[in-house]
Scaffold this motif. Structure first.
Motif, short mmCIF file in Angstrom:
data_model
loop_
_atom_site.label_atom_id
_atom_site.label_comp_id
_atom_site.label_asym_id
_atom_site.label_seq_id
_atom_site.Cartn_x
_atom_site.Cartn_y
_atom_site.Cartn_z
N LEU A 114 -7.02 -3.30 -32.03
CA LEU A 114 -5.61 -2.64 -31.38
C LEU A 114 -5.33 -3.05 -30.06
O LEU A 114 -6.47 -3.05 -29.33
N SER A 164 3.18 2.99 -26.61
CA SER A 164 2.68 3.73 -27.64
C SER A 164 1.80 4.89 -26.98
O SER A 164 0.97 4.63 -26.04
N GLU A 216 -4.15 9.12 -33.58
CA GLU A 216 -3.67 9.52 -35.00
C GLU A 216 -3.77 8.35 -35.89
O GLU A 216 -4.39 8.19 -36.97
N VAL A 217 -3.30 6.98 -35.54
CA VAL A 217 -3.61 5.81 -36.41
C VAL A 217 -5.23 5.67 -36.62
O VAL A 217 -5.24 5.29 -37.80
N ILE A 268 -5.58 5.69 -40.50
CA ILE A 268 -5.90 4.47 -41.14
C ILE A 268 -7.38 3.88 -40.95
O ILE A 268 -7.78 3.33 -42.09
N CYS A 303 -11.29 -1.45 -33.98
CA CYS A 303 -11.05 -0.39 -34.73
C CYS A 303 -12.37 -0.35 -35.94
O CYS A 303 -12.25 0.76 -36.59
N LYS A 352 -5.25 -3.11 -43.22
CA LYS A 352 -5.40 -2.49 -42.25
C LYS A 352 -4.28 -2.95 -41.12
O LYS A 352 -3.51 -1.96 -40.51
N GLN A 411 -0.90 -1.87 -42.37
CA GLN A 411 -0.64 -0.38 -42.16
C GLN A 411 -0.51 0.23 -40.89
O GLN A 411 0.46 1.10 -40.71
N VAL A 412 -1.17 -0.47 -39.83
CA VAL A 412 -0.84 -0.19 -38.36
C VAL A 412 0.58 -0.54 -38.31
O VAL A 412 1.19 0.49 -37.47
N LYS A 429 3.18 1.90 -39.78
CA LYS A 429 3.09 3.10 -39.22
C LYS A 429 3.79 3.24 -37.75
O LYS A 429 4.41 4.09 -37.44
N ALA A 430 3.56 2.18 -36.97
CA ALA A 430 4.06 2.19 -35.70
C ALA A 430 5.64 1.90 -35.97
O ALA A 430 6.22 2.58 -35.08
N SER A 463 7.30 5.05 -36.61
CA SER A 463 7.25 5.98 -35.72
C SER A 463 7.98 5.57 -34.29
O SER A 463 7.89 6.28 -33.47
#
Length: 102
Positions: A28, A34, A41-42, A46, A69, A80, A83-84, A87-88, A91
């Protein structure tokens, strides 16, 4: 395996070599927008981190600009990262994850 001929027998050995899949770090990257709560939460959702693990990685990202991560085979690591990103985007945060080969 044994091959039979008219006057002789020849033994043929088969060797199967199974290579370990290449492994990739999912990292990350820090940004100025962010929230820390969102990053935690991520990491929990995830990357299946518990709260303390997620907090530790989040602080590493915050303080050092990046944090690992997890380490996965390529296809899992790529999923992964996707997915990040999803989700980002959902959000409204610019959080990014990248892959690095181990």
């Amino acid at each position: 395996m044994v091959a039979k001929g008219s006057d002789f027998e020849t033994e043929i050995k088969e060797e199967i070599i199974v290579a370990e899949p290449r492994r990739f770090k999912v990292i990350l990257l820090n940004d100025d927008y962010s929230t820390m709560d969102f990053v935690v939460e991520v990491l929990m959702v995830i990357f299946n981190k518990n709260f303390d693990e997620a907090l530790g990685v989040m602080l590493k990202v915050h303080n050092e600009g990046r944090g690992v991560c997890g380490i996965y085979p390529y296809d899992v690591a790529e999923t992964k990262v996707s997915q990040v990103k999803k989700k980002a985007e959902e959000s409204g945060f610019p959080l990014r994850a990248i892959l690095e080969e181990c």
